[in-house]
Scaffold this active site. Structure first.
Site, PDB file in Angstrom:
ATOM      1  CE1 TYR A 185       1.247  -0.883   4.250  1.00 20.70           C
ATOM      2  CE2 TYR A 185       0.851   1.475   4.284  1.00 20.70           C
ATOM      3  CZ  TYR A 185       1.431   0.350   4.832  1.00 20.70           C
ATOM      4  OH  TYR A 185       2.198   0.464   5.955  1.00 20.70           O
TER       5      TYR A 185
ATOM      6  CG  ASP B  52       8.070   2.063  10.002  1.00 19.56           C
ATOM      7  OD1 ASP B  52       7.345   1.143  10.404  1.00 19.56           O
ATOM      8  OD2 ASP B  52       8.431   2.164   8.813  1.00 19.56           O
TER       9      ASP B  52
HETATM   10  N1  ASP Z   1       6.224   2.846   7.216  1.00 22.18           N
HETATM   11  C1  ASP Z   1       4.984   3.259   7.809  1.00 22.18           C
HETATM   12  C2  ASP Z   1       5.251   4.491   8.647  1.00 22.18           C
HETATM   13  O1  ASP Z   1       5.863   4.409   9.672  1.00 22.18           O
HETATM   14  C3  ASP Z   1       4.434   2.143   8.623  1.00 22.18           C
HETATM   15  C4  ASP Z   1       3.177   2.451   9.403  1.00 22.18           C
HETATM   16  O2  ASP Z   1       2.698   3.566   9.525  1.00 22.18           O
HETATM   17  O3  ASP Z   1       2.624   1.483   9.970  1.00 22.18           O
HETATM   18  O4  ASP Z   1       4.846   5.547   8.250  1.00 22.18           O
END
Ligand code: ASP
Length: 346
Positions: free
Chosen positions: A45, A112
């Site tokens: 996504y 994250d």
């Molecule tokens: N990579 C994403 C972020 O930290 C993962 C998430 O939101 O669950 O923005």
């Protein structure tokens, strides 16, 4: 750019009318809670797509909990979090509380680095009103998306009088998690966050918090750190220890001018001779080094047999939290004994 978004949002606040409901401001930063996928059961996504208004309108009955205002601070994946966004969040929330423009704040955030933003604000916002951070592990378009209920719970918590003076909290999967201990423990599952050392502060149930414990550490209103007026923070980095690690990384960080370095040591904050030499070199150049551990629980204290008493230890702060505490502490002192005291208290 962020300042423009925030200023526009703050102007909206002046349209607040008198209400009997608590006033909650949602500061949206992006992440999976604002994510969108092509299919409802698809794992891949795009994070940071939906606006805060779209997210709010996807949560039934949320408006009953509070008089809500949404401000789009940015719309990023949280792996791209920036120092200037932290400082904007700090300034915006400080301003909202100082001028009594709201009763609680919710931040929507990627998962994250959620624990890092939470701990930074926990150390720097000197207010008792609640700040609650939430996000989602599944995008908004997913079957059984977790974002809407997480946001509902976060708003309910931020609106609750019981949530005052508990430090910055993360709400995920019904758990209320303290900023000083919360960490991401699963890369994909909705049950992704825990407080591995002390357990959750409580749970959300029927839109109400049930608290089981308090944070044992100094935070928010009892913090000694004043970052008002700062436009940058001391450069603080992390190195990771492992079998036959070299001193290349620590020497490079020292040469690049880091003010502080946290060592994610093996076991009880240990490292080999090469890294030890690198630490001595860093320290001789004025870099403040703190020993933490790559192990999730137990921490690094001053009591172990292999204790290297030359450098402060992080106790139960994991390397990413130790980095933030060191960064904030270095705005105040460069004295190792003081840094050690700070690590004991926060
Ligand atoms: N990579 C994403 C972020 O930290 C993962 C998430 O939101 O669950 O923005």
């Amino acid at each position: 750019m962020y300042r423009r978004f925030i200023t526009a949002g703050l102007l909206l606040l002046f349209t607040l009318t008198l209400t009997s409901k608590p006033r909650v401001v949602i500061l949206a930063t992006g992440g999976t809670i604002a994510g969108s996928a092509a299919g409802a059961a698809q794992a891949s996504y795009q994070p940071g797509v939906l606006s805060i208004q779209q997210i709010i309108s996807s949560v039934p009955d949320i408006e009953k909990l509070a008089d809500l205002k949404g401000i789009q601070v940015c719309n990023i994946s949280s792996q791209n979090m920036e120092e200037r966004i932290w400082l904007e969040l700090f300034k915006t929330i400080d301003n909202l509380f100082t001028h009594n423009l709201c009763d609680g704040v919710v931040i929507t955030h990627g998962t994250d680095t959620m624990e890092e933003t939470a701990y930074f604000l926990n150390l720097t916002l000197r207010h008792t009103k609640p700040v609650v951070i939430t996000g989602a592990m599944r995008p908004a378009t997913s079957l059984s998306a977790d974002g809407p209920f997480n946001l509902y719970n976060a708003v309910a918590l931020a609106a609750s009088p019981e949530a005052h003076n508990r430090g910055v909290m993360v709400v995920m999967n019904d758990y209320i998690l303290s900023a000083d201990d919360v960490t991401k423990t699963n890369t994909v599952n909705p049950d992704a966050f825990s407080c591995p050392n002390y357990g959750p502060l409580g749970i959300m149930r029927d839109g109400q918090p049930r608290f089981y414990r308090e944070s044992p550490f100094r935070h928010t209103a009892s913090s000694e750190f004043d970052i008002t007026g700062l436009n940058s923070l001391p450069v603080t980095e992390i190195i990771y220890a492992y079998a036959f690690s070299s001193d290349v990384a620590i020497n490079a960080l020292t040469a690049a001018g880091a003010a502080g370095i946290v060592v994610a040591g093996v076991g009880h904050g240990n490292y080999n001779r090469a890294v030890s030499k690198g630490i001595e070199n860093a320290s001789s150049k004025g870099v403040m080094v703190v020993r933490s551990s790559r192990i999730q629980t137990g921490g690094v204290d001053t009591a172990a047999e292999e204790y290297d008493s030359r450098w402060p230890v992080s106790y139960n702060k994991n390397p990413q939290k130790a980095r933030i505490l060191l960064m904030v502490a270095l705005t105040k002192t460069r004295d190792a004994a003081e840094i050690q005291r700070i690590f004991k208290e926060y």
